[in-house]
Design an enzyme around this catalytic site. Structure first.
Site, short mmCIF file in Angstrom:
data_model
loop_
_atom_site.label_atom_id
_atom_site.label_comp_id
_atom_site.label_asym_id
_atom_site.label_seq_id
_atom_site.Cartn_x
_atom_site.Cartn_y
_atom_site.Cartn_z
N GLU A 56 0.81 -1.22 0.00
CA GLU A 56 0.00 0.00 0.00
C GLU A 56 0.84 1.27 0.00
OE1 GLU A 56 -0.71 -2.62 1.86
OE2 GLU A 56 -2.73 -3.22 1.25
N ALA A 80 -10.80 0.19 3.55
CA ALA A 80 -10.25 1.43 4.10
C ALA A 80 -9.14 1.17 5.10
CB ALA A 80 -11.36 2.26 4.75
N PHE A 82 -6.87 -0.86 4.96
CA PHE A 82 -5.57 -1.10 4.33
C PHE A 82 -4.79 0.20 4.15
CE2 PHE A 82 -7.54 -5.05 2.05
CZ PHE A 82 -7.67 -5.68 3.28
N HIS A 125 -11.75 -5.38 9.91
CA HIS A 125 -12.23 -5.09 8.56
C HIS A 125 -13.61 -4.46 8.55
CE1 HIS A 125 -9.24 -8.30 8.05
NE2 HIS A 125 -9.03 -7.86 6.84
#
Lengths: 326, 339
Positions: A56, A80, A82, A125
């Protein structure tokens, strides 16, 4: 002309149309375009559509550099959360470059990420971490609640000359709605009044908009007319629309899927308290998630999130027809 | 161009960088309060900077770190605008908003910097992706220090840059120190006695280690890497061994305490006066001056005239910065958004 599309397809349509319109638009991310006939890559080629490693910081950092060099990258980040492993790039690189250069560079990029996946994804998550992107000068944050807004806000995000965090709600992924065909742009900083009413103003974002609308229907049966406002973009935030609604209703209930102290509702409450105190006939009430890591177990997950009953109770409390909700 | 280095140009640029940095440093004592925050100098690194950018052509781009004064000077940026920026003035390169750590001059190919260690490396790779798409065989140079090679951004970016054969050269200026920590204290390769360029092997790209005090050696190594990148063969990691002659930055102190440059960490922290003395003996600027004179490229008088012109230019930049006004207050909000 419009037709029904699922929320997620509306977003894809906007990206596809913008890529066809402007050859500087890139679209890339993990697990994207791994085969030559994948959508996007077959239409726009491997220069502009690429699969990336699970990196990322590199993905978002390269978007910053590519944007400074004249391109318009859209980074597919999936979740999001991540972005948290690359937070420097999101909040301390992308939105700083234009200012620090004295306006010599611009950083038009879109970070596309889903959020709020309260469907058994447990602690890491399911978060609504929008607040982590708010209050960063130079960074725009959008959170569409309908398929049409999803399309129109994505198109605007791609054309915008600043970095945009585009947050799509996972629980809305397959929700269908009318979506205009062809070019369709929704301006930033313009809230949508989803329901009109004179008794109370309900402000909600993302998945919470539908819950607020459901609560409004429930309340209508009791003779209470709620106005439901979806800000659509959290930065910039359309305070004039909210304030003029409060001027009419005198009561404000804010609904947010985030925990209480990390919700955009706190920002709105602060603005209304400062600029609309004299309009209020009752204290502002925030209906937010409980301060908990979202649990895996289904009844517990439901328990920590706002639902229409909790929203309706809060409305009754500001109308003085019920005690203040917990 | 990379084929034949112009020694006079190299010497001139090296002296200009040295004289600029000397004046930045001197400002802390001559004009206390004019420079705020934290400033990082490139004295000692001139040969590496000049040798590297001497390989570039129109259309190429450079991204760097907070230690960023050298590159734009050698790439054509006005010393006046740079000094005014460092002084926070309206006439500054970035209108006084970026300061010393964020010099940016896209018109001359200097796309910008990040003040966060290692985080500009993926920016450079993104610019290289844009260059790859343009298809003009443009190349991007990414400058960073040895410390940055311990950041995830370095590893993530080298992997994807090699995978995509991006036209980029990663120039690691290894000055032996991560602020006050010596490389062998924080780098597994350094501790094992290896060159840091060995990190390239993990990413299937060439890695070379060179004497960053010799601009011609730098020109040749970076030039070969630039050519490789232009030819579409992908990135190279160049470890350029340098010694910064000043401390990491000026003193970090709360307002009220005048800022200045402490002694280099070799002396201040480690008491290693011999290490620092050896670095001074290897100072690349007098080394280059000796070379151009002994090789007959310049006479001694010509070398001195170039040095004097650099002193005059940089003294004028100081005066320009001092004489310039501060920005208007509404400038604080002028560049937050582009649209």
């Amino acid at each position: 002309m419009s037709r029904e599309l699922p929320y997620i397809a509306a977003i894809d349509e906007a990206i596809h149309q913008e890529m066809a319109r402007d050859e500087t638009v890139l679209y890339y991310g993990q697990n994207l375009a791994t085969v030559e006939n994948a959508p996007f890559v077959s239409d726009f080629g491997a220069d502009r559509v690429r699969v990336t490693p699970i990196s990322e910081t590199a993905e978002i950092g390269m978007a910053v550099g590519a944007a400074m060099a004249g391109l318009r990258p859209v980074v597919e980040l999936y979740m999001a959360e991540f972005m948290l492993v690359a937070m420097d790039q999101v909040t301390n690189e992308a939105p700083r470059m234009r200012a620090m250069s004295g306006g010599q560079v611009k950083v038009p990029l879109v970070l596309k990420a889903g959020y709020g996946f309260a469907a058994g994804w447990a602690g890491q998550h399911t978060g609504v971490i929008t607040n982590m992107f708010l209050g960063v000068p130079g960074l725009k944050v959008v959170a569409p609640a309908t398929p049409a807004d999803a399309k129109g806000l994505m198109a605007t995000a791609i054309r915008d000359d600043d970095p945009v965090v585009f947050l799509h709600h996972y629980l809305l992924t397959l929700v269908h709605g009318d979506v205009p065909e062809g070019e369709y742009l929704v301006p930033f900083g313009q809230a949508s009044v989803r329901r009109t009413g004179g008794d109370v103003t309900l402000v909600a974002t993302g998945w919470m908009v539908d819950r607020a609308l459901a609560a409004a229907e429930l309340l209508a049966g009791e003779g209470i007319e709620a106005e439901v406002i979806d800000p659509r973009t959290l930065a910039p935030l359309d305070m004039p629309t909210i304030l003029s609604s409060v001027e009419k209703t005198g009561r404000l209930v804010l609904v947010d899927q985030a925990p209480r102290h990390s919700a955009v509702s706190g920002v709105i409450a602060g603005e209304v308290a400062e600029h609309g105190f004299g309009l209020l006939k009752a204290p502002i009430v925030q209906v937010t998630a409980l301060d908990a890591t979202v649990p895996y177990s289904e009844p517990l997950e439901a328990h920590v999130l706002p639902d229409e009953d909790r929203i309706a109770s809060a409305v009754r409390s500001v109308l003085g027809t019920a005690p203040v909700a917990a | 161009m990379s084929s034949k280095p112009d020694l006079t140009w190299m010497y001139t640029q090296m002296v200009r960088i040295r004289e600029f940095e000397e004046r930045v440093k001197r400002t802390f004592t001559d004009h206390p309060g004019v420079i705020r925050g934290h400033t990082h100098l490139a004295d000692g690194v001139e040969a590496s900077i000049v040798g590297s950018v001497s390989t570039l052509r129109e259309g190429d781009q450079v991204l760097a770190t907070y230690r960023c004064h050298g590159y734009p000077l050698a790439m054509g940026t006005s010393a006046d605008a740079m000094m005014a920026e460092i002084y926070g003035k309206a006439t500054g390169l970035c209108k006084g908003i970026g300061g010393s750590m964020h010099l940016t001059d896209p018109a001359n190919g200097f796309l910008g910097t990040s003040g966060i260690v290692g985080q500009g490396i993926p920016h450079a790779a993104g610019a290289a992706w844009a260059a790859q798409i343009r298809g003009n065989q443009d190349v991007v140079l990414s400058f960073f220090g040895d410390g940055a090679s311990k950041q995830g951004s370095f590893h993530e970016t080298l992997n994807v840059a090699s995978l995509w054969k991006l036209p980029i050269v990663f120039v690691m200026e290894n000055n032996g120190y991560n602020v006050v920590t010596q490389s062998f204290q924080e780098d597994a390769n350094a501790a094992a006695g290896q060159d840091l360029s060995i990190k390239a092997t993990g990413y299937a790209m060439p890695g070379v280690t060179i004497d960053g005090g010799d601009p011609v050696a730098v020109h040749e190594a970076v030039g070969a890497a630039v050519q490789r990148a232009r030819d579409g063969e992908g990135p190279t990691l160049v470890e350029s061994k340098v010694y910064r002659l000043s401390a990491h930055g000026n003193l970090i102190a709360p307002p009220g305490v005048p800022l200045h440059y402490p002694e280099h960490e070799a002396i201040e922290v480690f008491g290693d006066t011999e290490q620092y003395a050896a670095a001074l003996r290897g100072d690349p600027v007098p080394r280059m001056r000796g070379r151009v004179v002994s090789e007959g490229v310049l006479t001694s008088d010509e070398a001195e005239r170039i040095a004097q012109e650099a002193r005059d230019e940089m003294q004028a930049a100081v005066q320009f910065g001092l004489d310039s006004p501060y920005p208007e207050l509404d400038e604080a909000l002028a560049y937050v958004h582009a649209s």
